[in-house]
Design an enzyme around this catalytic site. Structure first.
Site, short mmCIF file in Angstrom:
data_model
loop_
_atom_site.label_atom_id
_atom_site.label_comp_id
_atom_site.label_asym_id
_atom_site.label_seq_id
_atom_site.Cartn_x
_atom_site.Cartn_y
_atom_site.Cartn_z
N SER A 17 -8.28 -7.52 -2.05
CA SER A 17 -9.00 -7.73 -3.23
C SER A 17 -9.74 -6.43 -3.66
O SER A 17 -9.17 -5.47 -3.80
CB SER A 17 -10.02 -8.91 -3.13
OG SER A 17 -10.24 -9.31 -4.57
N HIS A 38 -5.62 -16.72 -4.29
CA HIS A 38 -6.37 -15.29 -3.98
C HIS A 38 -6.54 -15.11 -2.35
O HIS A 38 -6.61 -14.14 -2.03
CB HIS A 38 -7.35 -15.33 -4.61
CG HIS A 38 -8.03 -13.71 -4.83
ND1 HIS A 38 -7.41 -12.76 -5.27
CD2 HIS A 38 -9.26 -13.42 -4.41
CE1 HIS A 38 -8.23 -11.87 -5.31
NE2 HIS A 38 -9.40 -11.82 -4.64
N ASP A 87 -2.45 -16.93 -7.79
CA ASP A 87 -3.62 -16.16 -7.60
C ASP A 87 -4.40 -16.59 -8.89
O ASP A 87 -4.05 -16.22 -9.93
CB ASP A 87 -3.37 -14.69 -7.28
CG ASP A 87 -4.72 -14.00 -7.14
OD1 ASP A 87 -5.86 -14.46 -7.46
OD2 ASP A 87 -4.64 -12.96 -6.32
C1 MLT Z 1 -12.72 -9.16 -6.76
O1 MLT Z 1 -13.19 -10.26 -6.99
O2 MLT Z 1 -12.86 -8.54 -5.90
C2 MLT Z 1 -11.64 -8.62 -7.79
O3 MLT Z 1 -10.54 -9.27 -7.81
C3 MLT Z 1 -11.35 -7.59 -7.70
C4 MLT Z 1 -12.09 -6.46 -8.02
O4 MLT Z 1 -13.35 -6.61 -8.67
O5 MLT Z 1 -12.24 -5.21 -7.36
#
Ligand code: MLT
Length: 213
Positions: free
Chosen positions: A110, A191, A160
């Site tokens: 992520s 996710h 996701d």
């Molecule tokens: C997260 O929540 O980390 C997002 O999906 C990705 C990010 O903000 O880099």
């Protein structure tokens, strides 16, 4: 090994064998810590050293690797700055722990996957390969880097709820246009990471590195 003189708080687990080893640079997701991906790293490449920094940006107390303005909208100046800070951290860690700088492989989830993608795009030469779980396109560089010989696995979740699956496709295209050898693996997942895709990534990595598993 926390609170070391290196600029980012981190965990470092040396490789079990000392010669010709790879280092997995483990980059956690938003709100995670330097401990989150250690078990994933041990599964992905059991022979590797593990270098796992804690993101030094706080979003309401949640650690990240760079600032975002809102979900999916990134502060690009901060992203560039943090990417170069991370390169310096990796170089300092390589000197401190005597790591082979040509064998550093990122495994990010992520926000950590987005940071790993940014390392590929802005600092080619830092990573030998990368496994990106649930990434997005972090930024489009003004000049495409040259990623010849760099293998990248993108693991997307078909359901996701945080990152649109098209983002994985866009990132694959961008990396492919930069001459990286890109594979995409889709899971019937959201996710969250699944055990099956970690197993898939382990086999992919062993195949690319020529390691018998
Ligand atoms: C997260 O929540 O980390 C997002 O999906 C990705 C990010 O903000 O880099």
């Amino acid at each position: 090994m926390t609170n070391s003189p290196l600029a980012l708080v981190h965990e470092f687990l040396p490789a079990r064998e000392n010669t010709n080893v790879h280092t997995l640079l483990l980059l956690h997701g938003t709100g995670g810590s330097q401990f989150d991906l250690l078990p994933v790293g041990e599964r992905l490449l059991p022979t590797a050293a593990l270098l796992s920094p804690l993101g030094n940006v706080s979003e309401n107390g949640m650690a990240r690797f760079f600032r975002r303005l809102s979900p999916g909208v990134f502060d690009l100046d901060d992203l560039r700055l943090r990417t170069h800070e991370l390169v310096q951290f990796v170089e300092a860690a390589a000197a401190t722990y005597e790591l082979d700088k040509t064998r550093i492989i990122a495994a990010g989830y992520s926000n950590g996957a987005n940071m790993a993608a940014s390392l590929l795009l802005l600092a080619p030469g830092t990573l030998h390969a990368a496994v990106l779980f649930r990434p997005m396109v972090p930024l489009v560089p003004a000049k495409k880097p040259s990623l010849d010989g760099v293998n990248v696995l993108i693991c997307g979740g078909r359901h996701d709820e945080v990152v649109a699956p098209e983002e994985a496709v866009r990132l694959a295209e961008l990396l492919h246009e930069s001459n990286a050898a890109v594979s995409i693996h889709w899971s019937d997942a959201g996710h969250g990471l699944t055990s099956q895709e970690i197993a898939y990534a382990r086999d992919w990595l062993s195949g690319k590195l020529g390691i018998k598993s």
